[in-house]
Design a protein around this motif. Structure first.
Motif, short mmCIF file in Angstrom:
data_model
loop_
_atom_site.label_atom_id
_atom_site.label_comp_id
_atom_site.label_asym_id
_atom_site.label_seq_id
_atom_site.Cartn_x
_atom_site.Cartn_y
_atom_site.Cartn_z
N GLU A 132 -31.56 -21.07 7.08
CA GLU A 132 -32.43 -22.22 7.39
C GLU A 132 -31.68 -23.28 8.17
OE1 GLU A 132 -35.84 -23.65 5.56
OE2 GLU A 132 -35.12 -22.99 3.59
N VAL B 124 -43.21 -32.11 6.16
CA VAL B 124 -43.13 -31.50 4.82
C VAL B 124 -41.95 -30.55 4.75
CG1 VAL B 124 -44.30 -30.01 3.19
CG2 VAL B 124 -45.61 -31.74 4.43
N ASP B 125 -41.87 -29.71 5.77
CA ASP B 125 -40.81 -28.72 5.81
C ASP B 125 -39.44 -29.38 5.89
OD1 ASP B 125 -40.08 -26.03 5.81
OD2 ASP B 125 -39.72 -26.09 7.97
N THR B 127 -38.64 -32.34 4.82
CA THR B 127 -38.34 -32.97 3.53
C THR B 127 -37.82 -31.94 2.53
OG1 THR B 127 -40.06 -34.62 3.89
CG2 THR B 127 -39.30 -34.30 1.63
N ARG B 128 -38.44 -30.78 2.56
CA ARG B 128 -38.02 -29.71 1.65
C ARG B 128 -36.58 -29.29 1.95
NH1 ARG B 128 -37.20 -24.97 2.36
NH2 ARG B 128 -38.20 -24.91 4.40
N ALA B 131 -34.07 -31.87 0.93
CA ALA B 131 -33.81 -31.88 -0.52
C ALA B 131 -32.86 -30.75 -0.91
CB ALA B 131 -35.13 -31.74 -1.27
N GLU B 132 -33.01 -29.62 -0.24
CA GLU B 132 -32.14 -28.48 -0.55
C GLU B 132 -30.69 -28.77 -0.19
OE1 GLU B 132 -32.93 -24.46 -0.94
OE2 GLU B 132 -34.52 -24.59 0.59
#
Lengths: 145, 145
Positions: A132, B124-125, B127-128, B131-132
């Motif tokens: 990613e 959204v993506d 932000t995800r 966070a990871e």
DNA sequence: TACGATTATTTATTGCACGATATAAATTCC
DNA sequence: GGAATTTATATCGTGCAATAAATAATCGTA
């Protein structure tokens, strides 16, 4: 307040601090090898494929030759590589591992495991996250080019 | 060959190069503000909360005071902040935005949007993923502490 | 052969990051 | 109250990264 300009929402801040955090984990491990972090990356690339050119290395590491030249000279001073001008094309400098540089790989082999352990994730999850982040990098690089 | 020591499988390399890629996207934007990347992060933190101490800033940015002090002095020279010793506790130095520093925020407000656009992902993506990466950072930091 | 492109180096600059050390105030303990 | 300890910051020095700009050497080609 709009959270537009909020540090904790910045992807860049996350990446920046994660990079620092990684560096802090690496530091003591690399100290035992006498390498800095970018030097380590250059060595890893050479362990993968010896005899790369300065430009080739730069392409893999996303670094300019003007950054690499002094770095590689330090590796040469440390005795890990030799810098030889190519016979076929004398503009090109080929980087070759020395005996000591080849031996160093054995001491480095355990490092990725240490990092993985410190990340607290299993290999599958780590690979997914890694992919990613690479995708993010590629998108960013494309936007600049 | 075991892919143990293969650059493309290194999470660290992904983060390192992603950090560089981000920097390259930021560079031209920050040049117009007269800020480097870490300076920008410090300013963002101050826009969030003015009047922080050097130590407080360091805690948020994960930087030592010995790194921050020269950085903040440069921001002071640039006229964006003032460094004032606290009255209550004279050990502490408080950083306050100047008028110019406050105004700079308006010019910076659009930057996160540019970065998001360059990343080629929706909010959204992003932000995800953010966070990871933060989770990775926290795990790494915990392992060092 | 002359010219543009490629490749690496050199030089100079800027800034990050950190360790070691010093200093100074605040707190705690006796 | 005074000494020792803790905490916070600053200072100094080192090392390195990263880039820009100028230079030089070489290569391919028109």
């Amino acid at each position: 307040m709009q959270d537009q300009l909020k540090l904790d929402n910045f992807i860049c801040f996350a990446v920046y601090t994660a990079s620092h955090a990684l560096n802090r984990v690496y530091k003591p491990l690399l100290d035992t090898l006498g390498l800095t972090y970018p030097q380590y990356l250059a060595m890893v690339s050479l362990w993968e494929q010896d005899g790369q050119t300065v430009g080739g290395l730069g392409e893999k590491l996303f670094l300019e030759s003007s950054t690499l030249t002094p770095l590689l000279k330090r590796l040469e001073t440390a005795g890990y590589v030799r810098r030889e001008r190519s016979r076929e094309d004398e503009r090109v400098v080929v980087i070759r591992l020395s005996e000591e540089g080849i031996r160093l790989k054995e001491k480095a082999i355990g490092i990725p495991g240490c990092i993985a352990a410190a990340s607290g994730r299993d290999a599958v999850d780590l690979t997914r996250l890694q992919a990613e982040i690479v995708a993010l990098r590629e998108a960013l690089n494309k936007s600049v080019a």
